[in-house]
Motif scaffolding. Structure first.
Motif, PDB file in Angstrom:
ATOM      1  N   GLY A 103       0.784  -1.228   0.000  1.00  0.00           N
ATOM      2  CA  GLY A 103       0.000   0.000   0.000  1.00  0.00           C
ATOM      3  C   GLY A 103       0.812   1.271   0.000  1.00  0.00           C
ATOM      4  O   GLY A 103       0.239   2.371   0.079  1.00  0.00           O
ATOM      5  N   ALA A 104       2.150   1.171  -0.094  1.00  0.00           N
ATOM      6  CA  ALA A 104       2.982   2.371  -0.144  1.00  0.00           C
ATOM      7  C   ALA A 104       2.787   3.089  -1.475  1.00  0.00           C
ATOM      8  O   ALA A 104       2.481   2.466  -2.498  1.00  0.00           O
ATOM      9  N   ASP A 105       2.952   4.396  -1.473  1.00  0.00           N
ATOM     10  CA  ASP A 105       2.820   5.196  -2.689  1.00  0.00           C
ATOM     11  C   ASP A 105       4.152   5.389  -3.399  1.00  0.00           C
ATOM     12  O   ASP A 105       4.190   5.679  -4.589  1.00  0.00           O
ATOM     13  N   ASP A 106       5.235   5.260  -2.678  1.00  0.00           N
ATOM     14  CA  ASP A 106       6.562   5.421  -3.279  1.00  0.00           C
ATOM     15  C   ASP A 106       7.575   4.779  -2.343  1.00  0.00           C
ATOM     16  O   ASP A 106       7.262   4.430  -1.195  1.00  0.00           O
ATOM     17  N   TYR A 107       8.797   4.600  -2.830  1.00  0.00           N
ATOM     18  CA  TYR A 107       9.860   4.042  -2.009  1.00  0.00           C
ATOM     19  C   TYR A 107      11.162   4.750  -2.352  1.00  0.00           C
ATOM     20  O   TYR A 107      11.312   5.352  -3.423  1.00  0.00           O
ATOM     21  N   LEU A 108      12.098   4.695  -1.445  1.00  0.00           N
ATOM     22  CA  LEU A 108      13.405   5.305  -1.638  1.00  0.00           C
ATOM     23  C   LEU A 108      14.449   4.366  -1.058  1.00  0.00           C
ATOM     24  O   LEU A 108      14.325   3.918   0.088  1.00  0.00           O
ATOM     25  N   VAL A 109      15.463   4.048  -1.871  1.00  0.00           N
ATOM     26  CA  VAL A 109      16.498   3.102  -1.456  1.00  0.00           C
ATOM     27  C   VAL A 109      17.612   3.833  -0.699  1.00  0.00           C
ATOM     28  O   VAL A 109      18.085   4.880  -1.133  1.00  0.00           O
ATOM     29  N   GLY A 160     -14.146  -3.643 -17.339  1.00  0.00           N
ATOM     30  CA  GLY A 160     -15.314  -3.563 -16.467  1.00  0.00           C
ATOM     31  C   GLY A 160     -15.060  -3.870 -15.012  1.00  0.00           C
ATOM     32  O   GLY A 160     -15.919  -3.605 -14.168  1.00  0.00           O
ATOM     33  N   ALA A 161     -13.905  -4.463 -14.681  1.00  0.00           N
ATOM     34  CA  ALA A 161     -13.589  -4.794 -13.283  1.00  0.00           C
ATOM     35  C   ALA A 161     -12.720  -3.688 -12.675  1.00  0.00           C
ATOM     36  O   ALA A 161     -11.703  -3.297 -13.263  1.00  0.00           O
ATOM     37  N   GLU A 162     -13.123  -3.193 -11.518  1.00  0.00           N
ATOM     38  CA  GLU A 162     -12.355  -2.125 -10.886  1.00  0.00           C
ATOM     39  C   GLU A 162     -11.030  -2.665 -10.358  1.00  0.00           C
ATOM     40  O   GLU A 162     -10.961  -3.772  -9.821  1.00  0.00           O
ATOM     41  N   ILE A 163      -9.982  -1.875 -10.520  1.00  0.00           N
ATOM     42  CA  ILE A 163      -8.660  -2.241 -10.016  1.00  0.00           C
ATOM     43  C   ILE A 163      -8.218  -1.203  -8.998  1.00  0.00           C
ATOM     44  O   ILE A 163      -8.553  -0.023  -9.112  1.00  0.00           O
ATOM     45  N   THR A 164      -7.499  -1.660  -7.995  1.00  0.00           N
ATOM     46  CA  THR A 164      -7.026  -0.776  -6.936  1.00  0.00           C
ATOM     47  C   THR A 164      -5.612  -0.311  -7.251  1.00  0.00           C
ATOM     48  O   THR A 164      -4.709  -1.126  -7.434  1.00  0.00           O
ATOM     49  N   LEU A 165      -5.424   0.996  -7.310  1.00  0.00           N
ATOM     50  CA  LEU A 165      -4.123   1.580  -7.614  1.00  0.00           C
ATOM     51  C   LEU A 165      -3.683   2.492  -6.486  1.00  0.00           C
ATOM     52  O   LEU A 165      -4.502   3.191  -5.873  1.00  0.00           O
ATOM     53  N   SER A 166      -2.384   2.492  -6.221  1.00  0.00           N
ATOM     54  CA  SER A 166      -1.841   3.460  -5.276  1.00  0.00           C
ATOM     55  C   SER A 166      -1.877   4.835  -5.927  1.00  0.00           C
ATOM     56  O   SER A 166      -2.121   4.979  -7.132  1.00  0.00           O
ATOM     57  N   ARG A 167      -1.627   5.865  -5.150  1.00  0.00           N
ATOM     58  CA  ARG A 167      -1.645   7.231  -5.681  1.00  0.00           C
ATOM     59  C   ARG A 167      -0.652   7.397  -6.820  1.00  0.00           C
ATOM     60  O   ARG A 167      -0.963   7.961  -7.872  1.00  0.00           O
ATOM     61  N   THR A 168       0.551   6.877  -6.656  1.00  0.00           N
ATOM     62  CA  THR A 168       1.566   7.012  -7.697  1.00  0.00           C
ATOM     63  C   THR A 168       1.195   6.210  -8.937  1.00  0.00           C
ATOM     64  O   THR A 168       1.364   6.681 -10.066  1.00  0.00           O
ATOM     65  N   GLU A 169       0.691   4.991  -8.746  1.00  0.00           N
ATOM     66  CA  GLU A 169       0.272   4.178  -9.884  1.00  0.00           C
ATOM     67  C   GLU A 169      -0.833   4.869 -10.673  1.00  0.00           C
ATOM     68  O   GLU A 169      -0.809   4.888 -11.909  1.00  0.00           O
ATOM     69  N   PHE A 170      -1.787   5.452  -9.964  1.00  0.00           N
ATOM     70  CA  PHE A 170      -2.882   6.139 -10.645  1.00  0.00           C
ATOM     71  C   PHE A 170      -2.360   7.325 -11.441  1.00  0.00           C
ATOM     72  O   PHE A 170      -2.730   7.528 -12.612  1.00  0.00           O
ATOM     73  N   ASP A 171      -1.502   8.125 -10.831  1.00  0.00           N
ATOM     74  CA  ASP A 171      -0.975   9.305 -11.517  1.00  0.00           C
ATOM     75  C   ASP A 171      -0.165   8.918 -12.747  1.00  0.00           C
ATOM     76  O   ASP A 171      -0.221   9.596 -13.780  1.00  0.00           O
TER      77      ASP A 171
END
Length: 238
Positions: A103-109, A160-171
């Motif tokens: 469920g994270a929106d981004d990551y940093l190594v 037709g099926a809803e998919i769940t995207l994180s904020r970054t994935e959606f953008d």
């Protein structure tokens, strides 16, 4: 001259069990004017979210008791959509994908430069801000090859099926769909999504593209995100 009330700076929760890293991140944020809440482990982080209602979370992936991924899962299961940036010392793509899956929106190594951390936080805060921006006009739905996007409601469907995207994935998906048929180079995508060009050596974008492809995969529909080798990515029907 009266200039109106001051707008308070966002509050950022930093959960990191390494005191030196936690202090360094906290200091960088304070110097930028942010309000900071610090936590030494995942349990403290969950309690701080409920107590302080921060605007953004910075979570270390590996913490004692309750690690960063577990914190992500707990908060998302409760319906909490606060933007989350995960810090990780792991470099494998599978480890980064695990953060997005939680469920994270981004990551940093780790190790990372403070400027990159601040750029990513600014991008997450911009995308979390209420209101309709120039790239997200109200009532404007996007559709191609069985993928439908409702930017105002931030919802997406495949066949037709809803998919769940994180904020970054959606953008990222919205950016590609608004430029359907146009090849967007990596630098442009970095700037539009994160507000910072991470350079040719960064794997950040490729991980998000890979994860987005997985979520969009459907047995009765073609792949729509295409890689243009040496350039970037585009969306087209086939």
């Amino acid at each position: 001259m009266w200039q109106g009330p001051m707008v308070p700076m966002p509050t950022i929760l930093v959960a990191e069990d390494d005191p030196a890293i936690r202090r360094a991140v906290e200091q960088s944020l304070l110097l930028e004017g942010y309000q900071v809440v610090a936590a030494g482990d995942g349990l403290e982080a969950v309690a701080a979210v409920r107590r302080d209602n921060p605007d953004l979370l910075v979570l270390d992936m590996m913490m004692p008791g309750l690690d960063g991924l577990a914190v992500c899962r707990v908060l998302r299961a409760q319906g909490d959509r606060t933007p989350i940036l995960v810090l990780t010392a792991r470099t494998l793509v599978s480890d980064r994908v695990a953060g997005l899956d939680a469920g994270a929106d981004d990551y940093l190594v780790k190790p990372f430069e403070p400027e990159e951390l601040l750029a990513r936080l600014r991008a997450l805060l911009r995308r979390a801000a209420p209101g309709v921006g120039p790239d997200n006009p109200a009532g404007d739905q996007l559709e191609t090859a069985g993928v439908r996007l409702d930017p105002s409601a931030r919802r997406a469907w495949r066949c037709g099926a809803e998919i769940t995207l994180s904020r970054t994935e959606f953008d990222l998906l919205e950016l590609l769909m608004r430029n359907r048929g146009v090849v967007l180079d990596r630098a442009t995508i970095h700037e539009r999504i994160w507000g910072y060009d991470f350079g040719a050596g960064s794997k950040n974008l490729s991980v998000f593209i890979s994860y987005l492809r997985r979520k969009l995969a459907h047995p009765n529909a073609p792949e729509i995100i295409h890689t243009v080798r040496g350039v970037g990515y585009t969306i087209r029907a086939s």
